[in-house]
Scaffold this motif. Structure first.
Motif, PDB file in Angstrom:
ATOM      1  N   SER A 221       0.875  -1.176   0.000  1.00 18.09           N
ATOM      2  CA  SER A 221       0.000   0.000   0.000  1.00 18.09           C
ATOM      3  C   SER A 221       0.907   1.219   0.000  1.00 18.09           C
ATOM      4  O   SER A 221       2.129   1.105  -0.124  1.00 18.09           O
ATOM      5  CB  SER A 221      -0.928   0.002   1.218  1.00 18.09           C
ATOM      6  OG  SER A 221      -0.218   0.353   2.385  1.00 18.09           O
ATOM      7  N   ASP A 222       0.333   2.400   0.163  1.00 19.19           N
ATOM      8  CA  ASP A 222       1.138   3.622   0.161  1.00 19.19           C
ATOM      9  C   ASP A 222       2.103   3.705   1.342  1.00 19.19           C
ATOM     10  O   ASP A 222       3.085   4.454   1.298  1.00 19.19           O
ATOM     11  CB  ASP A 222       0.228   4.854   0.177  1.00 19.19           C
ATOM     12  CG  ASP A 222      -0.459   5.068  -1.159  1.00 19.19           C
ATOM     13  OD1 ASP A 222      -0.017   4.434  -2.141  1.00 19.19           O
ATOM     14  OD2 ASP A 222      -1.425   5.848  -1.216  1.00 19.19           O
ATOM     15  N   SER A 223       1.845   2.951   2.387  1.00 16.97           N
ATOM     16  CA  SER A 223       2.698   3.051   3.578  1.00 16.97           C
ATOM     17  C   SER A 223       3.044   1.688   4.174  1.00 16.97           C
ATOM     18  O   SER A 223       3.569   1.616   5.282  1.00 16.97           O
ATOM     19  CB  SER A 223       1.994   3.902   4.652  1.00 16.97           C
ATOM     20  OG  SER A 223       0.769   3.301   5.027  1.00 16.97           O
ATOM     21  N   LYS A 224       2.756   0.613   3.450  1.00 17.08           N
ATOM     22  CA  LYS A 224       3.009  -0.721   3.988  1.00 17.08           C
ATOM     23  C   LYS A 224       3.874  -1.539   3.033  1.00 17.08           C
ATOM     24  O   LYS A 224       3.801  -1.392   1.825  1.00 17.08           O
ATOM     25  CB  LYS A 224       1.690  -1.454   4.252  1.00 17.08           C
ATOM     26  CG  LYS A 224       0.839  -0.812   5.333  1.00 17.08           C
ATOM     27  CD  LYS A 224      -0.441  -1.604   5.569  1.00 17.08           C
ATOM     28  CE  LYS A 224      -1.291  -0.965   6.665  1.00 17.08           C
ATOM     29  NZ  LYS A 224      -2.545  -1.735   6.885  1.00 17.08           N
ATOM     30  N   VAL A 225       4.669  -2.412   3.646  1.00 13.15           N
ATOM     31  CA  VAL A 225       5.539  -3.291   2.865  1.00 13.15           C
ATOM     32  C   VAL A 225       5.440  -4.712   3.407  1.00 13.15           C
ATOM     33  O   VAL A 225       5.020  -4.938   4.549  1.00 13.15           O
ATOM     34  CB  VAL A 225       7.011  -2.827   2.906  1.00 13.15           C
ATOM     35  CG1 VAL A 225       7.185  -1.492   2.210  1.00 13.15           C
ATOM     36  CG2 VAL A 225       7.531  -2.763   4.347  1.00 13.15           C
ATOM     37  N   MET A 226       5.841  -5.650   2.573  1.00 15.51           N
ATOM     38  CA  MET A 226       5.934  -7.048   2.982  1.00 15.51           C
ATOM     39  C   MET A 226       7.363  -7.520   2.695  1.00 15.51           C
ATOM     40  O   MET A 226       7.908  -7.265   1.627  1.00 15.51           O
ATOM     41  CB  MET A 226       4.929  -7.909   2.210  1.00 15.51           C
ATOM     42  CG  MET A 226       5.023  -9.410   2.510  1.00 15.51           C
ATOM     43  SD  MET A 226       3.964 -10.416   1.412  1.00 15.51           S
ATOM     44  CE  MET A 226       2.356 -10.036   2.102  1.00 15.51           C
TER      45      MET A 226
ATOM     46  N   ASN B 272      -1.187 -13.427   0.377  1.00 15.44           N
ATOM     47  CA  ASN B 272      -2.152 -12.361   0.615  1.00 15.44           C
ATOM     48  C   ASN B 272      -1.491 -11.279   1.458  1.00 15.44           C
ATOM     49  O   ASN B 272      -1.013 -11.545   2.562  1.00 15.44           O
ATOM     50  CB  ASN B 272      -3.394 -12.899   1.330  1.00 15.44           C
ATOM     51  CG  ASN B 272      -4.490 -11.859   1.422  1.00 15.44           C
ATOM     52  OD1 ASN B 272      -4.389 -10.887   2.175  1.00 15.44           O
ATOM     53  ND2 ASN B 272      -5.546 -12.050   0.652  1.00 15.44           N
ATOM     54  N   ALA B 273      -1.447 -10.062   0.914  1.00 15.65           N
ATOM     55  CA  ALA B 273      -0.739  -8.969   1.573  1.00 15.65           C
ATOM     56  C   ALA B 273      -1.402  -8.535   2.864  1.00 15.65           C
ATOM     57  O   ALA B 273      -0.764  -7.897   3.712  1.00 15.65           O
ATOM     58  CB  ALA B 273      -0.621  -7.779   0.627  1.00 15.65           C
ATOM     59  N   ILE B 274      -2.682  -8.859   3.060  1.00 17.89           N
ATOM     60  CA  ILE B 274      -3.407  -8.449   4.269  1.00 17.89           C
ATOM     61  C   ILE B 274      -3.338  -9.537   5.337  1.00 17.89           C
ATOM     62  O   ILE B 274      -2.876  -9.310   6.452  1.00 17.89           O
ATOM     63  CB  ILE B 274      -4.874  -8.126   3.944  1.00 17.89           C
ATOM     64  CG1 ILE B 274      -4.953  -7.063   2.831  1.00 17.89           C
ATOM     65  CG2 ILE B 274      -5.595  -7.659   5.216  1.00 17.89           C
ATOM     66  CD1 ILE B 274      -4.289  -5.760   3.174  1.00 17.89           C
ATOM     67  N   SER B 275      -3.773 -10.738   4.958  1.00 18.93           N
ATOM     68  CA  SER B 275      -3.848 -11.821   5.939  1.00 18.93           C
ATOM     69  C   SER B 275      -2.539 -12.589   6.078  1.00 18.93           C
ATOM     70  O   SER B 275      -2.311 -13.269   7.078  1.00 18.93           O
ATOM     71  CB  SER B 275      -4.956 -12.804   5.544  1.00 18.93           C
ATOM     72  OG  SER B 275      -4.622 -13.464   4.322  1.00 18.93           O
ATOM     73  N   GLY B 276      -1.694 -12.505   5.053  1.00 25.44           N
ATOM     74  CA  GLY B 276      -0.454 -13.274   5.078  1.00 25.44           C
ATOM     75  C   GLY B 276      -0.626 -14.719   4.657  1.00 25.44           C
ATOM     76  O   GLY B 276       0.333 -15.493   4.679  1.00 25.44           O
ATOM     77  N   GLU B 277      -1.820 -15.093   4.246  1.00 27.54           N
ATOM     78  CA  GLU B 277      -2.078 -16.476   3.837  1.00 27.54           C
ATOM     79  C   GLU B 277      -1.209 -16.846   2.630  1.00 27.54           C
ATOM     80  O   GLU B 277      -1.019 -16.055   1.711  1.00 27.54           O
ATOM     81  CB  GLU B 277      -3.559 -16.651   3.474  1.00 27.54           C
ATOM     82  CG  GLU B 277      -3.924 -18.067   3.059  1.00 27.54           C
ATOM     83  CD  GLU B 277      -5.365 -18.192   2.587  1.00 27.54           C
ATOM     84  OE1 GLU B 277      -5.840 -19.331   2.446  1.00 27.54           O
ATOM     85  OE2 GLU B 277      -6.002 -17.139   2.352  1.00 27.54           O
ATOM     86  N   VAL B 278      -0.686 -18.069   2.649  1.00 21.83           N
ATOM     87  CA  VAL B 278       0.166 -18.570   1.573  1.00 21.83           C
ATOM     88  C   VAL B 278      -0.535 -19.740   0.897  1.00 21.83           C
ATOM     89  O   VAL B 278      -0.908 -20.715   1.556  1.00 21.83           O
ATOM     90  CB  VAL B 278       1.539 -19.023   2.102  1.00 21.83           C
ATOM     91  CG1 VAL B 278       2.400 -19.558   0.960  1.00 21.83           C
ATOM     92  CG2 VAL B 278       2.242 -17.881   2.819  1.00 21.83           C
TER      93      VAL B 278
END
Length: 698
Positions: free
Chosen positions: A505-510, A582-588
């Motif tokens: 997102s504009d302020s989030k990274v993985m 998934n960038a939100i839940s982290g599900e793989v």
């Protein structure tokens, strides 16, 4: 007690022949030092090779064993000082082994492994077939130590004769060195051996004389099962002469197995670097131009009189011939290693060739998967490809690339430093200006970056192979490219390199995977949220199914999905996995895998093709076509699977290693830049061109 006989024969050569022979003999001197360093670091057990790599005391008069026009003359080139330098002896006379780089160690260790594996399989096959005795003949043996090592292992109990053939001058030097270390070379194991050990000084260009010398050996028989080994020897002969030697073996020995260890694939970018190296050393590889791939070797063998022939690259020998990979696990414990791409390219450019003059039910090697995808490659129209010189700021490999609006930012990597020498680079520059805009606090390679709304974020990278960074910093292109360290306001990811940082997102990274400070791949996933105070990290409960490094990632526009392609695991296997994160839940979620393992590639999204394009990298088929090309792999975002690949042609004289490179899309053009690496002992290459491909033409 073992019998050791030394037979000599010499011929009058033309000056040109003598000079060419001299350069070929010098390849023995350089390789023996590399072998000695390899064994000094315990990559392979060979207690004999070190004695050939240093000049023995009392042999300062080595001028007697010179080759070429000055043979026998004591010239300036044979002064004590120069002999010390050449033979790795300190000024005080103390013997030492010159240390080679880890990549060189691996390259020579795998040569030991490959040849010993074939010898072991040959003896096992003879036993299975009920064979009684056999002979071994080494052509161009140089300072090879196979005889003594096989004595130590008890592998010569049924071997009647072990014969080494090389130039008379080389044989004289070998005999003299063994004599200076008689307590080493005539140990209890060799004294117990009943195998006749014979050194023949002869020129392979005169096979009639070689035959005469063989017939002078007691109990030698052309009809006995014979293993004939030639390691990078026939490659230096003109093709007609190289073929003559193989044909002579096939015609003379009704039950022979010929084994070659030689180079392949001269026309790839790595192959071009290799060929230029040998040409520069006045030792060009002639047969390689006529027999460039493993695929053409069976026809070569049939033409020369062999009943069955098989050739595999070292890559296929390791990964497709069920070779015990325990040795590579041991290697990783010896010293840090971080040249995986160059290692696999080296493996794909050397082969083991086995030709049998009679049919056998058991093959010593079997054909690998080298041509698995060859027919699937679709050529890209040359009119769709533009090649131009890179700006000096982009000539580096292992760099980190980020695009921010119309700006391309390149940070770190390895290239030409401020001192005009190869080194890790601290500079950060951007295009279109190409200006140096900032400096890293550390000289790092293999970082990763993510472009946010106002800033470009960088994380990780390494200095030395086991000196990773855990630093997080940002560059603000809109604020005079100011570089600012970002504080971690929570527990943070461990230092790493060869990982991926993705903007979600504009302020989030993985942050995903990578290589740890212990040199072990990571499988963790972290989510970071940036604010004025710093970065708040949260570790995901999900893990990658296989820990990995050197993989590719790409975010699908308009979604929360991040795709992961390939990678290299702890055992150095190439992973075919395709994962959805998934960038939100982290599900793989595991998706349909690629039909081949792949790593060191770059992933970009192509809107017009509704596809992910994987650019370059390493697969089992990277070099199999022997074409100078960049391979693009297409993965459809609609069918969610691999759908094919393209070959981007390069000019025949242009070297572009598509590893350690970067790629991005600019107005429907795929831009590939940077990259390169250490090409084994052939030198370092850093790509100095930029390639643009019109994606509408795919």
């Amino acid at each position: 007690k073992a019998t050791v006989s030394v037979l000599y024969w010499s011929q009058m050569s033309t000056p040109t022949d003598t000079q060419n022979d001299l350069h070929v003999q010098l390849t023995n001197d350089s390789s023996i030092v590399s072998k000695a360093s390899t064994c000094e670091f315990n990559y392979f057990q060979d207690p004999y090779v070190k004695h050939y790599a240093v000049i023995p005391e009392g042999m300062e008069n080595l001028h007697k064993y010179r080759v070429g026009p000055d043979a026998g003359k004591k010239t300036e080139a044979t002064s004590k000082k120069q002999l010390n330098r050449k033979h790795n002896v300190s000024g005080s006379g103390k013997k030492k082994i010159t240390r080679r780089a880890p990549l060189i160690h691996r390259g020579y260790a795998i040569r030991y492994v490959a040849v010993d594996l074939i010898v072991k399989k040959y003896i096992e096959r003879l036993t299975l077939e009920g064979g009684a005795s056999f002979q071994i003949v080494l052509l161009g043996a140089g300072f090879d130590t196979l005889y003594h090592r096989m004595c130590d292992l008890g592998q010569l109990t049924r071997c009647s004769n072990f014969i080494e053939v090389d130039f008379p001058q080389v044989v004289l030097r070998k005999e003299a060195i063994m004599g200076m270390h008689e307590e080493v070379f005539s140990n209890e194991n060799t004294k117990k051996s009943e195998t006749g050990y014979h050194l023949i000084g002869a020129d392979l260009k005169d096979l009639d004389n070689v035959r005469t010398q063989l017939l002078n050996i007691k109990n030698f028989s052309f009809s006995d099962p014979t293993l004939v080994i030639s390691e990078v020897v026939l490659a230096y002969l003109p093709t007609s002469l190289s073929d003559s030697v193989l044909k002579w073996v096939a015609a003379s020995f009704p039950n022979a197995t010929s084994v070659l260890y030689e180079q392949v694939c001269p026309d790839t970018s790595f192959g071009l670097k290799m060929m230029r190296h040998f040409k520069k050393r006045n030792s060009p590889l002639f047969p390689l131009l006529d027999y460039p791939t493993t695929a053409c070797q069976p026809a070569r063998g049939e033409k020369l009189g062999y009943e069955q022939t098989c050739a595999v690259t070292l890559f296929d020998l390791i990964y497709d011939n069920h070779t015990n990979l325990k040795f590579s696990e041991e290697w990783r414990k010896i010293e840090p290693f971080d040249e995986f791409e160059e290692w696999h390219l080296k493996l794909q450019h050397y082969m083991v060739w086995v030709g049998d003059t009679k049919s056998h039910d058991v093959a010593l090697v079997t054909t690998g998967t080298g041509d698995l995808n060859r027919n699937k490659r679709r050529p890209v129209d040359v009119n769709a490809v533009e090649i131009c010189k890179s700006s000096p700021a982009d000539i580096r490999y292992g760099a980190c690339l980020a695009t921010h609006e119309s700006t391309r930012i390149v940070a770190g990597g390895f290239g030409i430093g401020a001192n005009s020498l190869h080194s890790r680079i601290t500079t950060i520059s951007h295009t279109p200006s190409g200006n140096h805009v900032a400096d890293l606090s550390l000289a790092l390679i293999f970082m990763s970056s993510a472009s946010l709304s106002a800033d470009v974020i960088f994380f990780g990278g390494r200095q030395g192979p086991l000196k990773p960074s855990g630093s997080l910093f940002k560059i603000s292109p809109s604020d005079s490219n100011k570089t600012t360290q970002i504080n971690n306001i929570s527990s943070s990811p461990s230092p790493r390199w060869r990982h991926q940082l993705i903007a979600t997102s504009d302020s989030k990274v993985m942050l995903v995977g990578g290589q740890s400070s212990a040199g072990i791949p990571l499988g963790d996933i972290w989510h970071g949220e940036l604010s004025d105070e710093g970065c708040l990290w949260t570790e995901s409960k999900s893990l990658l199914p296989t820990a990995r490094h050197s993989f590719a990632t790409v975010s699908l526009p308009g979604t929360d999905e991040v795709l992961v392609f390939g990678g290299l695991d702890k055992q150095e296997y190439l992973l075919p996995e395709v994962l959805s994160l998934n960038a939100i839940s982290g599900e793989v979620v595991s998706l349909k895998p690629l039909p081949f393992g792949l790593y060191a590639t770059r992933a970009v999204y192509c809107e017009s093709l509704k596809s992910i394009i994987l650019v370059g990298g390493i697969t089992a088929t990277t070099s199999s076509s022997n074409q100078n090309e960049i391979v693009l792999y297409q993965w459809s975002t609609e069918s969610r699977e691999y759908v094919g690949e393209y070959a981007v042609p390069l000019p025949t004289d242009t070297i572009f290693l598509s590893v350690n490179h970067q790629a991005y899309v600019d107005n429907n053009e795929l831009v590939i830049m940077g990259g390169g690496g250490n090409c084994f002992s052939f030198g370092t290459h850093i790509n100095d061109i930029l390639v643009r491909i019109n994606l509408r033409c795919l």
